[in-house]
Design a protein around this motif. Structure first.
Motif, mmCIF file in Angstrom:
data_model
loop_
_atom_site.group_PDB
_atom_site.id
_atom_site.type_symbol
_atom_site.label_atom_id
_atom_site.label_comp_id
_atom_site.label_asym_id
_atom_site.label_seq_id
_atom_site.Cartn_x
_atom_site.Cartn_y
_atom_site.Cartn_z
ATOM 1 N N ASP A 17 0.582 -0.414 -0.022
ATOM 2 C CA ASP A 17 0.440 0.080 -0.139
ATOM 3 C C ASP A 17 0.962 0.942 0.082
ATOM 4 O OD1 ASP A 17 -2.252 -1.586 0.208
ATOM 5 O OD2 ASP A 17 -2.571 -1.326 1.970
ATOM 6 N N ILE A 18 -0.133 2.290 -0.304
ATOM 7 C CA ILE A 18 1.599 3.567 -0.910
ATOM 8 C C ILE A 18 0.460 4.094 0.221
ATOM 9 C CG2 ILE A 18 1.784 5.798 -2.244
ATOM 10 C CD1 ILE A 18 1.596 4.545 -4.369
ATOM 11 N N VAL A 19 0.951 5.099 1.305
ATOM 12 C CA VAL A 19 1.011 5.840 2.830
ATOM 13 C C VAL A 19 1.308 6.829 2.655
ATOM 14 C CG1 VAL A 19 -0.892 3.305 3.712
ATOM 15 C CG2 VAL A 19 1.991 4.917 4.357
ATOM 16 N N VAL A 20 0.276 7.875 3.145
ATOM 17 C CA VAL A 20 1.055 8.528 3.809
ATOM 18 C C VAL A 20 1.348 9.236 5.164
ATOM 19 C CG1 VAL A 20 0.322 11.985 3.745
ATOM 20 C CG2 VAL A 20 -0.442 10.165 2.175
ATOM 21 N N VAL A 21 2.706 9.419 5.570
ATOM 22 C CA VAL A 21 2.941 9.968 7.169
ATOM 23 C C VAL A 21 3.641 10.700 6.890
ATOM 24 C CG1 VAL A 21 3.551 6.419 7.402
ATOM 25 C CG2 VAL A 21 5.055 8.413 6.783
ATOM 26 N N LYS A 22 3.976 10.673 9.115
ATOM 27 C CA LYS A 22 4.518 12.426 9.204
ATOM 28 C C LYS A 22 5.884 11.573 9.009
ATOM 29 C CE LYS A 22 0.727 13.624 11.910
ATOM 30 N NZ LYS A 22 1.486 14.114 13.855
ATOM 31 N N ASN A 23 6.744 12.722 8.139
ATOM 32 C CA ASN A 23 7.719 12.796 7.898
ATOM 33 C C ASN A 23 9.155 12.007 8.836
ATOM 34 O OD1 ASN A 23 7.354 14.100 5.448
ATOM 35 N ND2 ASN A 23 8.454 16.622 6.399
ATOM 36 N N GLY A 24 8.738 12.612 9.854
ATOM 37 C CA GLY A 24 9.722 11.850 10.883
ATOM 38 C C GLY A 24 9.394 10.675 11.057
ATOM 39 N N TYR A 25 8.562 10.151 11.721
ATOM 40 C CA TYR A 25 7.454 8.135 11.677
ATOM 41 C C TYR A 25 8.427 8.320 10.348
ATOM 42 C CZ TYR A 25 4.681 4.574 11.961
ATOM 43 O OH TYR A 25 3.886 2.894 12.153
ATOM 44 N N GLY A 26 8.536 8.080 9.283
ATOM 45 C CA GLY A 26 8.772 7.511 7.616
ATOM 46 C C GLY A 26 10.108 7.777 7.624
ATOM 47 N N ARG A 27 10.998 8.592 7.708
ATOM 48 C CA ARG A 27 12.446 8.491 7.751
ATOM 49 C C ARG A 27 12.816 8.572 8.951
ATOM 50 N NH1 ARG A 27 12.414 13.668 6.994
ATOM 51 N NH2 ARG A 27 12.398 14.331 9.010
ATOM 52 N N ASN A 28 12.299 8.145 10.055
ATOM 53 C CA ASN A 28 13.496 7.826 11.561
ATOM 54 C C ASN A 28 13.052 6.436 11.921
ATOM 55 O OD1 ASN A 28 14.265 10.354 11.672
ATOM 56 N ND2 ASN A 28 12.911 11.318 12.913
ATOM 57 N N TYR A 29 11.966 5.946 10.943
ATOM 58 C CA TYR A 29 11.036 4.683 12.757
ATOM 59 C C TYR A 29 10.823 3.210 11.146
ATOM 60 C CZ TYR A 29 9.417 0.472 14.736
ATOM 61 O OH TYR A 29 8.715 -1.123 14.640
ATOM 62 N N LEU A 30 10.230 3.926 9.799
ATOM 63 C CA LEU A 30 9.990 3.032 8.664
ATOM 64 C C LEU A 30 10.515 2.543 7.481
ATOM 65 C CD1 LEU A 30 5.836 4.537 8.230
ATOM 66 C CD2 LEU A 30 6.681 2.446 9.192
ATOM 67 N N ILE A 31 11.332 3.509 7.066
ATOM 68 C CA ILE A 31 12.373 3.295 6.193
ATOM 69 C C ILE A 31 13.779 3.105 6.869
ATOM 70 C CG2 ILE A 31 13.586 4.847 4.873
ATOM 71 C CD1 ILE A 31 12.091 6.447 3.947
ATOM 72 N N PRO A 32 13.896 3.084 7.730
ATOM 73 C CA PRO A 32 15.389 2.413 8.620
ATOM 74 C C PRO A 32 15.061 1.589 9.160
ATOM 75 C CG PRO A 32 14.907 4.379 9.650
ATOM 76 C CD PRO A 32 14.154 4.360 8.904
ATOM 77 N N LYS A 33 13.848 0.758 9.589
ATOM 78 C CA LYS A 33 13.722 -0.923 10.355
ATOM 79 C C LYS A 33 13.898 -1.440 9.082
ATOM 80 C CE LYS A 33 12.294 -0.359 14.772
ATOM 81 N NZ LYS A 33 13.340 -1.584 15.658
ATOM 82 N N GLY A 34 13.518 -1.424 7.413
ATOM 83 C CA GLY A 34 13.441 -1.588 6.456
ATOM 84 C C GLY A 34 11.813 -2.508 6.063
ATOM 85 N N ILE A 35 10.385 -1.460 7.286
ATOM 86 C CA ILE A 35 8.880 -1.581 6.828
ATOM 87 C C ILE A 35 8.621 -1.305 6.050
ATOM 88 C CG2 ILE A 35 6.878 -1.524 8.774
ATOM 89 C CD1 ILE A 35 9.123 -1.051 10.798
ATOM 90 N N ALA A 36 9.715 0.547 5.681
ATOM 91 C CA ALA A 36 8.485 0.910 4.160
ATOM 92 C C ALA A 36 10.092 1.158 3.586
ATOM 93 C CB ALA A 36 7.960 1.646 4.699
ATOM 94 N N THR A 37 9.552 1.971 2.002
ATOM 95 C CA THR A 37 10.602 1.785 1.215
ATOM 96 C C THR A 37 10.061 3.914 0.973
ATOM 97 O OG1 THR A 37 9.890 1.375 -0.493
ATOM 98 C CG2 THR A 37 11.513 -0.134 -0.054
ATOM 99 N N LEU A 38 10.500 4.673 0.438
ATOM 100 C CA LEU A 38 9.878 6.013 -0.236
ATOM 101 C C LEU A 38 9.494 5.988 -1.067
ATOM 102 C CD1 LEU A 38 10.271 8.687 1.127
ATOM 103 C CD2 LEU A 38 11.847 9.585 -0.913
ATOM 104 N N ALA A 39 8.099 6.453 -1.456
ATOM 105 C CA ALA A 39 7.736 6.640 -2.558
ATOM 106 C C ALA A 39 7.647 7.684 -3.401
ATOM 107 C CB ALA A 39 5.993 6.192 -2.147
ATOM 108 N N THR A 40 8.397 7.175 -4.131
ATOM 109 C CA THR A 40 9.652 7.757 -5.689
ATOM 110 C C THR A 40 8.572 7.353 -7.279
ATOM 111 O OG1 THR A 40 11.072 6.692 -5.897
ATOM 112 C CG2 THR A 40 11.210 8.603 -4.945
#
Length: 147
Positions: A17-40
């Protein structure tokens, strides 16, 4: 910030799913843990292509499950159990015995997809549900008889 989820997250969404999250949650938690990738734009195109291919494979798996479900509809099983003189079973009948009875009938069904609605402690007729696919379920009747 838009991200593409790599796995299911209870409060956020499902895998791919493509979801909108707050910048800090995405940058500091989701992406470093490998749970999500940036939606370019390129990631969105790859995700759409993967979803299209997966839908084709998923349709094939669903059709196979429907074929097995048609074969299972008329099947009635008989499960033997040791009983007392009053008809009570020593122990209970569970999905392992149902899976073994299905193998004896010629169906290779995993025991983990079989769910028995009631607790089977006496001789009689019962119903089990087999979940072949997330959209395909079959109810099978089985008789518990004394050995």
């Amino acid at each position: 910030m838009e991200v593409i989820l790599k796995q299911d997250i209870h409060s956020l969404g499902y895998k791919n799913d493509i979801v909108v999250v707050k910048n800090g949650y995405g940058r500091n938690y989701l992406i470093p843990k490998g749970i999500a990738t940036l939606a370019t734009e390129s990631a969105k195109k790859m995700n759409a292509e993967n979803m299209r291919q997966r839908a084709h494979k998923e349709e094939k798996i669903k059709n196979e499950a429907l074929e097995v479900a048609k074969k299972l509809e008329g099947v009635t099983l008989s499960v033997g159990a040791k009983t007392s003189t009053t008809g009570k079973i020593f122990g209970s009948v569970n999905n392992i015995q149902i899976a073994e009875a299905l193998i004896a009938k010629g169906f290779e069904i995993d025991r983990k997809v079989i769910a028995i609605k009631d607790v089977v402690k006496e001789i009689g007729k019962y119903t089990a549900t087999i979940k072949l696919h997330k959209e395909v379920k079959v109810d099978i009747e089985f008789d518990v008889v004394s050995e």
